[in-house]
Design a protein around this motif. Structure first.
Motif, PDB file in Angstrom:
ATOM      1  N   LEU A 229       0.857  -1.183   0.000  1.00 55.67           N
ATOM      2  CA  LEU A 229       0.000   0.000   0.000  1.00 55.67           C
ATOM      3  C   LEU A 229       0.897   1.239   0.000  1.00 55.67           C
ATOM      4  CD1 LEU A 229      -2.946   1.003   0.236  1.00 55.67           C
ATOM      5  CD2 LEU A 229      -2.683   0.906   2.713  1.00 55.67           C
ATOM      6  N   PHE A 230       0.965   1.906  -1.152  1.00 56.24           N
ATOM      7  CA  PHE A 230       1.836   3.080  -1.293  1.00 56.24           C
ATOM      8  C   PHE A 230       1.079   4.209  -1.984  1.00 56.24           C
ATOM      9  CE2 PHE A 230       5.017  -0.468  -1.617  1.00 56.24           C
ATOM     10  CZ  PHE A 230       5.628  -0.238  -0.398  1.00 56.24           C
ATOM     11  N   PRO A 231       1.483   5.475  -1.734  1.00 53.34           N
ATOM     12  CA  PRO A 231       0.885   6.607  -2.461  1.00 53.34           C
ATOM     13  C   PRO A 231       1.491   6.716  -3.863  1.00 53.34           C
ATOM     14  CG  PRO A 231       2.533   7.411  -0.908  1.00 53.34           C
ATOM     15  CD  PRO A 231       2.430   5.924  -0.688  1.00 53.34           C
ATOM     16  N   LEU A 232       0.830   6.142  -4.835  1.00 54.02           N
ATOM     17  CA  LEU A 232       1.341   6.110  -6.204  1.00 54.02           C
ATOM     18  C   LEU A 232       0.761   7.234  -7.058  1.00 54.02           C
ATOM     19  CD1 LEU A 232       1.218   2.247  -6.737  1.00 54.02           C
ATOM     20  CD2 LEU A 232       3.152   3.659  -6.002  1.00 54.02           C
ATOM     21  N   SER A 233       0.048   8.143  -6.436  1.00 57.62           N
ATOM     22  CA  SER A 233      -0.470   9.334  -7.114  1.00 57.62           C
ATOM     23  C   SER A 233      -0.580  10.437  -6.069  1.00 57.62           C
ATOM     24  CB  SER A 233      -1.836   9.057  -7.751  1.00 57.62           C
ATOM     25  OG  SER A 233      -2.782   8.695  -6.754  1.00 57.62           O
ATOM     26  N   GLY A 234      -0.680  11.674  -6.546  1.00 60.82           N
ATOM     27  CA  GLY A 234      -0.820  12.782  -5.618  1.00 60.82           C
ATOM     28  C   GLY A 234       0.510  13.312  -5.116  1.00 60.82           C
ATOM     29  N   THR A 235       0.475  13.992  -4.018  1.00 61.85           N
ATOM     30  CA  THR A 235       1.636  14.712  -3.478  1.00 61.85           C
ATOM     31  C   THR A 235       2.833  13.816  -3.207  1.00 61.85           C
ATOM     32  OG1 THR A 235       0.093  16.248  -2.423  1.00 61.85           O
ATOM     33  CG2 THR A 235       2.379  16.291  -1.654  1.00 61.85           C
ATOM     34  N   TYR A 236       2.596  12.625  -2.690  1.00 64.12           N
ATOM     35  CA  TYR A 236       3.687  11.742  -2.269  1.00 64.12           C
ATOM     36  C   TYR A 236       3.970  10.625  -3.281  1.00 64.12           C
ATOM     37  CZ  TYR A 236       2.634  14.195   2.048  1.00 64.12           C
ATOM     38  OH  TYR A 236       2.396  15.179   2.980  1.00 64.12           O
ATOM     39  N   ALA A 243       9.467   3.525  -2.907  1.00 68.30           N
ATOM     40  CA  ALA A 243       9.231   2.471  -1.919  1.00 68.30           C
ATOM     41  C   ALA A 243       8.768   1.191  -2.592  1.00 68.30           C
ATOM     42  CB  ALA A 243       8.200   2.938  -0.902  1.00 68.30           C
ATOM     43  N   LEU A 244       7.935   1.328  -3.623  1.00 68.29           N
ATOM     44  CA  LEU A 244       7.438   0.160  -4.340  1.00 68.29           C
ATOM     45  C   LEU A 244       8.581  -0.579  -5.042  1.00 68.29           C
ATOM     46  CD1 LEU A 244       5.204  -1.644  -5.429  1.00 68.29           C
ATOM     47  CD2 LEU A 244       4.814   0.044  -7.245  1.00 68.29           C
ATOM     48  N   ILE A 268      -1.698  -1.538  -4.213  1.00 66.91           N
ATOM     49  CA  ILE A 268      -2.832  -0.617  -4.209  1.00 66.91           C
ATOM     50  C   ILE A 268      -2.328   0.798  -3.975  1.00 66.91           C
ATOM     51  CG2 ILE A 268      -4.942   0.068  -2.983  1.00 66.91           C
ATOM     52  CD1 ILE A 268      -5.549  -2.781  -2.456  1.00 66.91           C
ATOM     53  N   ASP A 269      -2.858   1.731  -4.750  1.00 67.12           N
ATOM     54  CA  ASP A 269      -2.520   3.147  -4.602  1.00 67.12           C
ATOM     55  C   ASP A 269      -3.349   3.750  -3.471  1.00 67.12           C
ATOM     56  OD1 ASP A 269      -1.864   5.808  -4.859  1.00 67.12           O
ATOM     57  OD2 ASP A 269      -3.078   6.110  -6.678  1.00 67.12           O
ATOM     58  N   SER A 270      -2.679   4.230  -2.450  1.00 68.66           N
ATOM     59  CA  SER A 270      -3.394   4.830  -1.322  1.00 68.66           C
ATOM     60  C   SER A 270      -3.599   6.326  -1.493  1.00 68.66           C
ATOM     61  CB  SER A 270      -2.611   4.592  -0.027  1.00 68.66           C
ATOM     62  OG  SER A 270      -1.368   5.276  -0.080  1.00 68.66           O
ATOM     63  N   ALA A 271      -2.919   6.922  -2.538  1.00 66.37           N
ATOM     64  CA  ALA A 271      -2.930   8.383  -2.723  1.00 66.37           C
ATOM     65  C   ALA A 271      -2.515   9.052  -1.415  1.00 66.37           C
ATOM     66  CB  ALA A 271      -4.304   8.844  -3.201  1.00 66.37           C
ATOM     67  N   SER A 274      -6.889   9.825   3.714  1.00 67.55           N
ATOM     68  CA  SER A 274      -7.038   8.862   4.809  1.00 67.55           C
ATOM     69  C   SER A 274      -8.176   7.878   4.554  1.00 67.55           C
ATOM     70  CB  SER A 274      -7.259   9.593   6.138  1.00 67.55           C
ATOM     71  OG  SER A 274      -8.424  10.400   6.070  1.00 67.55           O
ATOM     72  N   GLU A 275      -9.292   8.360   3.976  1.00 69.05           N
ATOM     73  CA  GLU A 275     -10.428   7.473   3.709  1.00 69.05           C
ATOM     74  C   GLU A 275     -10.064   6.433   2.657  1.00 69.05           C
ATOM     75  OE1 GLU A 275     -13.423   6.925   5.072  1.00 69.05           O
ATOM     76  OE2 GLU A 275     -12.659   8.242   6.632  1.00 69.05           O
ATOM     77  N   LYS A 276      -9.275   6.843   1.656  1.00 69.31           N
ATOM     78  CA  LYS A 276      -8.874   5.901   0.620  1.00 69.31           C
ATOM     79  C   LYS A 276      -7.925   4.854   1.190  1.00 69.31           C
ATOM     80  CE  LYS A 276      -7.391   5.620  -4.179  1.00 69.31           C
ATOM     81  NZ  LYS A 276      -7.028   6.367  -5.389  1.00 69.31           N
ATOM     82  N   ILE A 277      -7.064   5.277   2.125  1.00 65.83           N
ATOM     83  CA  ILE A 277      -6.148   4.337   2.780  1.00 65.83           C
ATOM     84  C   ILE A 277      -6.938   3.285   3.551  1.00 65.83           C
ATOM     85  CG2 ILE A 277      -4.385   4.104   4.575  1.00 65.83           C
ATOM     86  CD1 ILE A 277      -3.396   6.895   3.740  1.00 65.83           C
ATOM     87  N   LYS A 278      -7.936   3.763   4.301  1.00 66.93           N
ATOM     88  CA  LYS A 278      -8.776   2.849   5.083  1.00 66.93           C
ATOM     89  C   LYS A 278      -9.479   1.845   4.176  1.00 66.93           C
ATOM     90  CE  LYS A 278     -12.638   2.884   8.347  1.00 66.93           C
ATOM     91  NZ  LYS A 278     -13.617   3.737   9.067  1.00 66.93           N
ATOM     92  N   LYS A 279     -10.010   2.329   3.064  1.00 69.20           N
ATOM     93  CA  LYS A 279     -10.708   1.457   2.118  1.00 69.20           C
ATOM     94  C   LYS A 279      -9.753   0.459   1.488  1.00 69.20           C
ATOM     95  CE  LYS A 279     -13.706   1.610  -1.958  1.00 69.20           C
ATOM     96  NZ  LYS A 279     -14.355   2.497  -2.966  1.00 69.20           N
TER      97      LYS A 279
END
Length: 289
Positions: A229-236, A243-244, A268-271, A274-279
């Motif tokens: 689970l990594f932020p593969l879009s957005g600010t980070y 990391a991936l 999975i892209d968490s962006a 926080s809600e997307k991470i939880k999902k």
């Protein structure tokens, strides 16, 4: 009866007791006075005379009637343990549905006030059997809140009782959900299977089937699947991509094709939401745990 009529009747009984203190009819006079004082709203006086009936008489019909009015008087005085003691054994002797409904209600509210929830819900179930049709749904609507206050052991006590099936089935549903929320999926599965097997008319039958399927999925383990689970879009995004790559490299380095099955990665892209991470975490748990 009119207040004046009640007062005159009370005076007549009390005069009789003064004039004939040793009469064999004193017991009937005490019973009459207890009922009249109950009607008048003087519950302390009612209790005084009704307790005399129980003390002096062994006649079943007189004792049954005295206990009935005594319990109602105790209830008005908030003596709930005494209500229960007075009604003990009385319910089975009653014939009239109206009386059964009233006695069930007295039991229910007394146990509720004493916070003895297993007994309270079972008597609520009996009360619903005799409640007017327009009240039944309202009465049944009280049950979920009461079950939520109960311990696991208390729920099991209700389930194993001889109470109404609809009450027991609601207790099973509450217990299954509680196990599921606590992450005890194996226990939840067992309880849900019990609900579907023993309570075919439960209003939660469809929900129980869906939750059972979910529990079964959660109990299947795939040890070679790794969730990433990594932020593969957005600010980070930049940090997530690095990391991936590191995780994939590590998977290639530490994997031994000769000794272990091939590792499967679920990415999975968490962006950055926080809600997307939880999902995303829920998705990993349900589909690739």
């Amino acid at each position: 009866a009119e207040q004046g009529e009640i007062d005159r009747a009370i005076s007549a009984y009390e005069e009789f007791l003064v004039n004939f203190p040793r009469s064999r009819r004193s017991v009937q006079a005490w019973l009459g006075l207890g009922k009249l004082y109950y009607e008048k709203g003087d519950y302390h006086k009612a209790v005084e005379y009704l307790e005399k009936v129980l003390e002096k008489s062994r006649k079943k019909s007189l004792r049954r009637e005295a206990n009935y009015f005594l319990a109602r008087s105790y209830f008005q005085l908030e003596r709930y343990q005494d209500v229960i003691a007075s009604l003990s054994g009385l319910y089975a002797q009653l014939k009239e549905p109206e009386q059964k409904r009233e006695v069930s209600g007295l039991f229910f509210y007394s146990y509720l006030k004493l916070e003895r929830y297993p007994e309270a819900v079972l008597w609520l179930g009996r009360y619903a059997q005799y409640a007017p049709a327009q009240e039944v749904e309202q009465v049944r609507g009280l049950l979920p809140d009461l079950l939520s206050r109960m311990t696991e052991q208390e729920l099991k006590e209700v389930i194993s009782s001889r109470g109404p099936a609809w009450v027991r089935s609601e207790a099973v549903w509450e217990l299954a959900n509680r196990y599921y929320q606590d992450g005890q999926f194996s226990r939840s599965k067992e309880v849900l299977e019990e609900l579907l097997r023993n309570f075919p008319n439960s209003r939660h039958r469809q929900e129980a089937g869906e939750l059972l399927e979910l529990c079964e999925r959660l109990l299947v383990v795939e040890p070679t699947t790794i969730g990433l689970l990594f932020p593969l879009s957005g600010t980070y995004q930049y940090f997530g991509e690095r990391a991936l790559k590191g995780a994939l490299l590590a998977g290639g380095i530490f994997q031994s094709p000769e000794l272990a099955p091939r590792i499967k990665f679920r990415v999975i892209d968490s962006a950055q939401f926080s809600e997307k991470i939880k999902k995303a975490v829920q998705e990993l748990i349900l589909e690739d745990h």
